[in-house]
Design an enzyme around this catalytic site. Structure first.
Site, PDB file in Angstrom:
ATOM      1  N   CYS A   1       8.081  -3.130  -1.238  1.00  0.00           N
ATOM      2  CA  CYS A   1       9.306  -3.930  -1.197  1.00  0.00           C
ATOM      3  C   CYS A   1       9.849  -4.022   0.226  1.00  0.00           C
ATOM      4  CB  CYS A   1      10.369  -3.329  -2.115  1.00  0.00           C
ATOM      5  SG  CYS A   1       9.865  -3.180  -3.834  1.00  0.00           S
TER       6      CYS A   1
ATOM      7  N   CYS B   1      10.835   1.612  -2.253  1.00  0.00           N
ATOM      8  CA  CYS B   1       9.474   1.106  -2.436  1.00  0.00           C
ATOM      9  C   CYS B   1       8.906   0.566  -1.120  1.00  0.00           C
ATOM     10  CB  CYS B   1       9.507   0.008  -3.496  1.00  0.00           C
ATOM     11  SG  CYS B   1       8.059  -1.056  -3.543  1.00  0.00           S
TER      12      CYS B   1
END
Length: 97
Positions: free
Chosen positions: A25, A22
């Protein structure tokens, strides 16, 4: 340590659910690491990869990554999904200290 023990390890606990693939992230990772160092000894911060902990993330109702949850005395107080500024996250955590 299991999740229930982890969220009760200190009066205030922060949990981040993330995924290695991600991009949001990945941008949050250094922010969370910095806050972890700043609050060491005051707040425990735990990070769980949703791909390595699918049952846990499902049980906690995590639908988007990153998701950050603040617990106070083992009870969920606040939850936010998505990227955020480090100062905003720090202010939110401080508001529970």
């Amino acid at each position: 340590m299991n999740y229930t023990e982890a969220i009760k390890s200190t009066p205030i606990v922060v949990v981040e659910f993330y995924a290695s693939w991600c991009p949001h992230c990945q941008r949050m990772a250094p922010v969370v690491t910095k806050i972890k160092k700043q609050l060491e000894g005051k707040v425990d911060i735990y990070q769980f990869d949703i791909d390595e902990n699918p049952e846990l993330s499902d049980k906690q109702g995590v639908e988007t990554v990153p998701t950050i949850i603040i617990y106070k005395n083992g009870k969920e107080q606040w939850r936010e999904a998505g990227e955020m500024e480090g100062k905003d996250l720090l202010e939110k955590i401080d508001s529970y200290l």
